[in-house]
Design an enzyme around this catalytic site. Structure first.
Site, PDB file in Angstrom:
ATOM      1  N   ASP A 159       0.810  -1.222   0.000  1.00 47.34           N
ATOM      2  CA  ASP A 159       0.000   0.000   0.000  1.00 47.34           C
ATOM      3  C   ASP A 159       0.842   1.271   0.000  1.00 47.34           C
ATOM      4  OD1 ASP A 159       1.060  -0.147   2.516  1.00 47.34           O
ATOM      5  OD2 ASP A 159      -0.855  -0.105   3.592  1.00 47.34           O
ATOM      6  N   CYS A 162       4.815  -0.238   2.746  1.00 41.81           N
ATOM      7  CA  CYS A 162       5.312  -1.578   3.068  1.00 41.81           C
ATOM      8  C   CYS A 162       6.647  -1.573   3.818  1.00 41.81           C
ATOM      9  CB  CYS A 162       5.412  -2.430   1.798  1.00 41.81           C
ATOM     10  SG  CYS A 162       6.516  -1.779   0.523  1.00 41.81           S
ATOM     11  N   HIS A 281       8.842  -4.435  -3.552  1.00 52.39           N
ATOM     12  CA  HIS A 281       8.001  -4.567  -2.362  1.00 52.39           C
ATOM     13  C   HIS A 281       8.869  -5.056  -1.207  1.00 52.39           C
ATOM     14  CE1 HIS A 281       4.501  -5.366   0.122  1.00 52.39           C
ATOM     15  NE2 HIS A 281       4.911  -6.595   0.305  1.00 52.39           N
TER      16      HIS A 281
END
Length: 296
Positions: A159, A162, A281
């Site tokens: 989002d 992270c 990520h």
């Protein structure tokens, strides 16, 4: 009563679809906020991902409306036949049952439904092929590396927060109560106070020149108050804020340790290049859970 129920069914479906569109717009806004405006490569990928999400929802909504519309003409002839027989005058001649006429719009909807089904099948095939793709191989490599250290991946939401959420998770394991908001604001404050250490690494994507003071201040404000994605510069700042080394494990290369000058227990993060459509990520780690063969 049947007509009323059908209208209620359509109204409920349209209400649900409006809510889904609203939820998607909120998700899209969060995705936009998570990617820095000066990162042209990730912004381009973001645009493609958003277009795909909107297209998939539009097609799915059309298919749902088609399914609802399909049920109506199927019921109508049955009702007509039943009503016709119950009121049939045996002397009135043969009963003619009129077949429902398929409109051009209905034909177009059916064609789109068929194309959607074909697309879903292609997606399923792609997921199978992905078992040998970059994302699966990366996950396998990281899982194996972490298992050797009696660790496993702790999934963190994608989002924009992270990296900070992963660090927040690690700190909770050490009984440190710093929150996501604290981490962001302290990162921004440290970078402002030590601008000379960070400015040389920040450039304007349009001019390729180092950030001006105004651009740097805006960058820091976004760190503190938006879901702006964090990277190595922010990790450097956080290692100083926490006076803790931060170890980043990634597939295909040795771990990177930021803040080696500190002697406390490192915070360990997992950096993944292929985890989601937007690419990079961060996840956290947790102790490896060993499942007993006797369970279940």
């Amino acid at each position: 009563m049947e007509g009323k129920e059908e209208l209620l069914g359509e109204a409920a479906l349209l209400k649900q679809q409006r809510k889904e569109k609203k939820d998607l717009q909120a998700k899209i806004q969060s995705m936009k906020n998570s990617v820095p405006k000066n990162d042209k490569k990730r912004r381009k990928q973001l645009t493609e991902d958003i277009a795909k999400l909107e297209s998939e929802m539009d097609e799915r909504h059309k298919q749902e409306l088609e399914a609802l519309a399909k049920n109506e003409p199927e019921q109508a002839p049955v009702d007509n036949v039943v009503n016709g027989v119950s009121n049939l005058d045996l002397d009135s001649g043969p009963l003619l049952v009129q077949q429902p006429r398929v409109s051009k719009a209905q034909k177009r909807r059916e064609k789109k439904a068929a194309l959607e089904k074909e697309r879903d099948e292609r997606i399923a095939e792609a997921e199978i092929e992905n078992l040998s793709g970059a994302r699966h191989l990366e996950n396998q490599t990281l899982t194996h590396s972490l298992a050797e250290r009696q660790l496993q991946i702790k999934q963190i939401p994608s989002d924009g927060h992270c990296m900070y959420r992963a660090i927040e998770h690690q700190l909770k394991e050490q009984d440190n109560g710093l929150t996501l908001s604290n981490l962001r604001s302290q990162t921004a404050d440290y970078m402002r106070k030590h601008a000379d250490d960070f400015l040389p690494f920040l450039t304007n994507a349009s001019t390729n020149e180092m950030f001006s003071e105004e651009e740097f201040e805006k960058y820091c404000n976004e760190i503190a108050s938006t879901p702006a994605w964090g990277g190595q510069l922010e990790l450097r700042a956080l290692s100083h804020v926490l006076k803790t080394p931060i170890e980043v494990i990634q597939a295909g290369s040795p771990p990177i340790v930021i803040g080696e000058e500190y002697s406390s227990k490192p915070i360990t993060l997992v950096y993944m290049r292929h985890a989601y459509g937007l690419g990079e990520h961060y996840n956290s780690v947790e102790p490896l859970m060993v499942t007993s063969s006797d369970d279940g």
